[in-house]
Design a protein around this motif. Sequence first.
Motif, PDB file in Angstrom:
ATOM      1  N   ASN A 167     -15.887  -6.213  -2.006  1.00 47.98           N
ATOM      2  CA  ASN A 167     -15.146  -6.668  -3.187  1.00 47.98           C
ATOM      3  C   ASN A 167     -13.688  -6.240  -3.117  1.00 47.98           C
ATOM      4  OD1 ASN A 167     -17.203  -8.028  -4.915  1.00 47.98           O
ATOM      5  ND2 ASN A 167     -18.208  -6.043  -4.667  1.00 47.98           N
ATOM      6  N   THR A 168     -13.215  -6.105  -1.879  1.00 46.31           N
ATOM      7  CA  THR A 168     -11.828  -5.707  -1.639  1.00 46.31           C
ATOM      8  C   THR A 168     -11.503  -4.419  -2.394  1.00 46.31           C
ATOM      9  OG1 THR A 168     -11.418  -8.100  -1.553  1.00 46.31           O
ATOM     10  CG2 THR A 168      -9.508  -6.716  -1.345  1.00 46.31           C
ATOM     11  N   GLU A 169     -12.498  -3.518  -2.459  1.00 44.97           N
ATOM     12  CA  GLU A 169     -12.247  -2.228  -3.105  1.00 44.97           C
ATOM     13  C   GLU A 169     -11.292  -1.394  -2.258  1.00 44.97           C
ATOM     14  OE1 GLU A 169     -15.385  -3.273  -2.272  1.00 44.97           O
ATOM     15  OE2 GLU A 169     -16.808  -2.927  -3.907  1.00 44.97           O
ATOM     16  N   TYR A 170     -11.554  -1.392  -0.954  1.00 48.45           N
ATOM     17  CA  TYR A 170     -10.770  -0.565  -0.032  1.00 48.45           C
ATOM     18  C   TYR A 170     -10.472  -1.322   1.254  1.00 48.45           C
ATOM     19  CZ  TYR A 170     -11.792   3.624  -2.756  1.00 48.45           C
ATOM     20  OH  TYR A 170     -11.863   4.542  -3.760  1.00 48.45           O
ATOM     21  N   PHE A 195      -5.890  19.023  17.205  1.00 54.38           N
ATOM     22  CA  PHE A 195      -5.458  17.728  16.687  1.00 54.38           C
ATOM     23  C   PHE A 195      -6.535  17.178  15.745  1.00 54.38           C
ATOM     24  CE2 PHE A 195      -2.242  16.080  20.087  1.00 54.38           C
ATOM     25  CZ  PHE A 195      -1.574  17.303  20.060  1.00 54.38           C
ATOM     26  N   LYS A 196      -6.118  16.247  14.894  1.00 56.30           N
ATOM     27  CA  LYS A 196      -7.042  15.637  13.939  1.00 56.30           C
ATOM     28  C   LYS A 196      -6.991  14.116  14.040  1.00 56.30           C
ATOM     29  CE  LYS A 196      -8.762  19.183  11.826  1.00 56.30           C
ATOM     30  NZ  LYS A 196     -10.195  19.435  11.941  1.00 56.30           N
ATOM     31  N   GLY A 197      -8.024  13.479  13.502  1.00 55.91           N
ATOM     32  CA  GLY A 197      -8.063  12.012  13.470  1.00 55.91           C
ATOM     33  C   GLY A 197      -8.246  11.505  12.050  1.00 55.91           C
ATOM     34  N   PRO A 198      -7.178  11.545  11.251  1.00 60.25           N
ATOM     35  CA  PRO A 198      -7.347  11.151   9.847  1.00 60.25           C
ATOM     36  C   PRO A 198      -7.664   9.652   9.669  1.00 60.25           C
ATOM     37  CG  PRO A 198      -5.036  11.649  10.303  1.00 60.25           C
ATOM     38  CD  PRO A 198      -5.805  12.009  11.534  1.00 60.25           C
ATOM     39  N   LEU A 199      -8.639   9.371   8.808  1.00 61.39           N
ATOM     40  CA  LEU A 199      -8.983   7.995   8.462  1.00 61.39           C
ATOM     41  C   LEU A 199      -8.510   7.771   7.026  1.00 61.39           C
ATOM     42  CD1 LEU A 199     -12.695   7.961   9.779  1.00 61.39           C
ATOM     43  CD2 LEU A 199     -10.602   7.421  11.048  1.00 61.39           C
ATOM     44  N   SER A 200      -7.644   6.779   6.844  1.00 56.92           N
ATOM     45  CA  SER A 200      -7.066   6.551   5.518  1.00 56.92           C
ATOM     46  C   SER A 200      -7.855   5.497   4.764  1.00 56.92           C
ATOM     47  CB  SER A 200      -5.623   6.063   5.645  1.00 56.92           C
ATOM     48  OG  SER A 200      -4.885   6.911   6.485  1.00 56.92           O
ATOM     49  N   PHE A 201      -8.052   5.723   3.475  1.00 55.14           N
ATOM     50  CA  PHE A 201      -8.706   4.748   2.609  1.00 55.14           C
ATOM     51  C   PHE A 201      -7.703   4.314   1.546  1.00 55.14           C
ATOM     52  CE2 PHE A 201     -13.155   4.678   3.924  1.00 55.14           C
ATOM     53  CZ  PHE A 201     -13.133   5.693   4.871  1.00 55.14           C
ATOM     54  N   VAL A 202      -7.398   3.021   1.593  1.00 56.30           N
ATOM     55  CA  VAL A 202      -6.405   2.464   0.686  1.00 56.30           C
ATOM     56  C   VAL A 202      -7.140   1.578  -0.308  1.00 56.30           C
ATOM     57  CG1 VAL A 202      -4.419   0.897   0.556  1.00 56.30           C
ATOM     58  CG2 VAL A 202      -4.596   2.524   2.446  1.00 56.30           C
ATOM     59  N   SER A 203      -7.004   1.889  -1.585  1.00 51.66           N
ATOM     60  CA  SER A 203      -7.701   1.076  -2.579  1.00 51.66           C
ATOM     61  C   SER A 203      -6.811  -0.090  -2.999  1.00 51.66           C
ATOM     62  CB  SER A 203      -8.087   1.917  -3.789  1.00 51.66           C
ATOM     63  OG  SER A 203      -6.911   2.387  -4.419  1.00 51.66           O
ATOM     64  N   ILE A 204      -7.475  -1.165  -3.456  1.00 49.06           N
ATOM     65  CA  ILE A 204      -6.753  -2.386  -3.842  1.00 49.06           C
ATOM     66  C   ILE A 204      -7.016  -2.645  -5.319  1.00 49.06           C
ATOM     67  CG2 ILE A 204      -6.403  -4.839  -3.304  1.00 49.06           C
ATOM     68  CD1 ILE A 204      -6.058  -3.019  -0.864  1.00 49.06           C
ATOM     69  N   ALA A 205      -5.948  -2.761  -6.104  1.00 47.57           N
ATOM     70  CA  ALA A 205      -6.095  -3.035  -7.538  1.00 47.57           C
ATOM     71  C   ALA A 205      -6.335  -4.532  -7.755  1.00 47.57           C
ATOM     72  CB  ALA A 205      -4.852  -2.573  -8.277  1.00 47.57           C
ATOM     73  N   GLU A 206      -6.674  -4.897  -8.989  1.00 49.42           N
ATOM     74  CA  GLU A 206      -6.910  -6.297  -9.361  1.00 49.42           C
ATOM     75  C   GLU A 206      -5.759  -7.220  -8.945  1.00 49.42           C
ATOM     76  OE1 GLU A 206      -9.084  -8.637 -10.857  1.00 49.42           O
ATOM     77  OE2 GLU A 206     -10.332  -7.092  -9.911  1.00 49.42           O
ATOM     78  N   ASN A 207      -4.524  -6.711  -9.125  1.00 49.24           N
ATOM     79  CA  ASN A 207      -3.360  -7.536  -8.776  1.00 49.24           C
ATOM     80  C   ASN A 207      -2.976  -7.399  -7.306  1.00 49.24           C
ATOM     81  OD1 ASN A 207      -2.283  -4.997  -8.676  1.00 49.24           O
ATOM     82  ND2 ASN A 207      -0.683  -5.335 -10.195  1.00 49.24           N
ATOM     83  N   GLY A 208      -3.811  -6.712  -6.551  1.00 48.88           N
ATOM     84  CA  GLY A 208      -3.561  -6.606  -5.118  1.00 48.88           C
ATOM     85  C   GLY A 208      -2.833  -5.340  -4.708  1.00 48.88           C
ATOM     86  N   ARG A 209      -2.274  -4.618  -5.670  1.00 49.13           N
ATOM     87  CA  ARG A 209      -1.474  -3.449  -5.354  1.00 49.13           C
ATOM     88  C   ARG A 209      -2.270  -2.404  -4.576  1.00 49.13           C
ATOM     89  NH1 ARG A 209       3.303  -2.885  -8.027  1.00 49.13           N
ATOM     90  NH2 ARG A 209       3.522  -5.113  -8.027  1.00 49.13           N
ATOM     91  N   MET A 210      -1.667  -1.879  -3.512  1.00 52.95           N
ATOM     92  CA  MET A 210      -2.348  -0.920  -2.641  1.00 52.95           C
ATOM     93  C   MET A 210      -2.012   0.519  -3.068  1.00 52.95           C
ATOM     94  SD  MET A 210      -2.079  -2.667   1.141  1.00 52.95           S
ATOM     95  CE  MET A 210      -0.336  -3.032   1.224  1.00 52.95           C
TER      96      MET A 210
END
Length: 638
Positions: A167-170, A195-210
């Motif tokens: 549902n385009t949550e992330y 060293f590290k391997g960060p995994l980023s989670f970007v959420s998406i709002a109703e209007n598409g804003r990240m």
Amino acid sequence: MNKICKYILAITALTIFVSCGNNNGGNNSGALASSKAEKVYVAPGEHDEYYAFFSGGYSGNITVAGLPSGRMLKEIPVFSQFPTSGYGYSEETKPMLNTSFGFVPWGDAHHPDISQTNGELDGRWIFINENNTPRIARVSLATFETEEIIELPNSAGNHASSFVTENTEYIVAGTRFAVPNPQRDMPINEMKGQFKGPLSFVSIAENGRMNLEFQLNMPGFNYDLAHPGRHKSHGWFFFTSYNTEEANTLMEVNASQNDKDYIAAVNWQKIAEYVKNGGGKRVPGKYAHNVYDEKTHTATSTMKDGVITIDPKDVEGAVFYIPIPKSPHGCDVDPSGEYIIGSGKLSTDLSVYSFEKIQTAIKNKDFVADAYGVPVLSYENTIAGVVAQPGLGPLHTEFDGKGNAYTTFFISSEVVKWKLGTWEVLDRQPTFYSVGHLMIPGGNSRKPFGKYMVAMNKITKDRYLPTGPELEHSAQLYDISGDKMELLSDFPTHGEPHYAAGIRADIIKDKSKKYYELSENEHPYAAKSEGEAKVTRNGNEVHVNMTMIRSHFAPDNIEGVKVGDKVYLHLTNLEQDFDVPHGFSIIGANTSEILVMPGQTKTIIWEPKREGVWPFYCTDFCSALHQEMQGYVRVSGK
Ligand code: CUK
Ligand code: CUA
């Protein structure tokens, strides 16, 4: 160089040689050729059935083609300056390319993904990753313009991206390179464990804003590709990782010591819940967040600092490793969500994991903890089946929604169709040459359209008329509606498409924007009629609010400008009709032209160096009097 690598290099060379020598995928004659031609023929004035969005790789952009014709419809500038439209050159769009490292006018775009609702493509936006200076962009599928770019701090080589959840949550962004987190000055060969391997989670709002919601600070492996779970596995994300040896130099000897690397299975729902309840720790991390506003037609760049970071050990039951044959690349989830296909590119087998078995193993606590405290499930307890020796160098898999999977094999240069559940190979077709990704429109959603498949080939060689040492990459279109795949056509692509996303045209074509309402234009320097056109001076800054309409500029004679001035030319296109842009260029400007869409305002800066009377003109052939669309600026001495 170890044995496997020597073997693979030898096979690669052999494949290319053999393939080039017998050109059996191309030279069809007579009835066969005409039946294929009919399938890709789109009569003059007719439209294609599908849109295909190809990543541009090192072009930094997206190109749009129609399927089945393969006709190129548009190039959408995303991460790179684009003189054709002035993107990244106009004052309004320059902020889109801002980063915490300053203005970065180029990017390496790999994986586009279309937004989804209930696991089906909804056609609102397309997201795409930038691999080099880690960023994610959101492009509107109404305007075909880049609306937002977010940078990812503490990350490097954003390759496992941008894949969207049901549902385009992330969308996710996995770091391909392990790096010190936070970045610091330290000896490279002390990488292991540091060293590290960060995994980023970007959420998406109703209007598409990240919104960069959190980063999972994983052990320092290279996270290569990812796919979200769907249907029954919704709520999970799966990542392939390589170099689990954490070698700081990846000469083959080092990189493939371990017999197996890992797939990381991440329960993002659980982690999101944990973060919502105040879990995680805020750490420094500078990043730019650039947003384009459709009303002012202007982008703004905001510099941010700080991100919530999660140690995978802190969220119980959320992060697991699953062994996979060494150096995996693609990680693909079938439409039912049960099967996760991992492609070990140095392996000849395909490993297919079962989501249910993974869940059972987790429930039974059937795991051991690895050196960094992340539980490792066993291969035997999670494997659903193996597609035995279907080809050499498996990379990526897509699905047709009819229970079949299609996997590309780079080294043996072919696409293999096989059956989910029985693992039997049903068909194989050669590609010309050395296929990377493939794409079935909707192929990574719950409902693939299942009619066409596009192979994106890495090597072009003799497929087209020679164009010097460099040839455009080549795509090949296959009809997959029958039992056997049928190669229909070749068409060139632009840059290096690593992946593509396709959607049935009728889902988006009626929502396509025709022009911008002039009455809604809130640009501070817009002139919404010729009566509002004016020249104002503020110190050595000159602002010209200029209008464009077929076939003149207002004002078209400008006097009172001096050498040393900074002249802001704000162009408003007064047209209120479909497909009538006007362009603007002026002699000696050290920027590109700009193309202004109907109803829009765009600005370029011109700093005259010499006295004289200097012409400007419209760059887009807009009417019979296009050549008459011109003017002069008089420049006097200081
Ligand atoms: S990709 Cu980016 S190296 Cu196989 Cu998805 Cu081409
Ligand atoms: Cu306006 Cu040419």
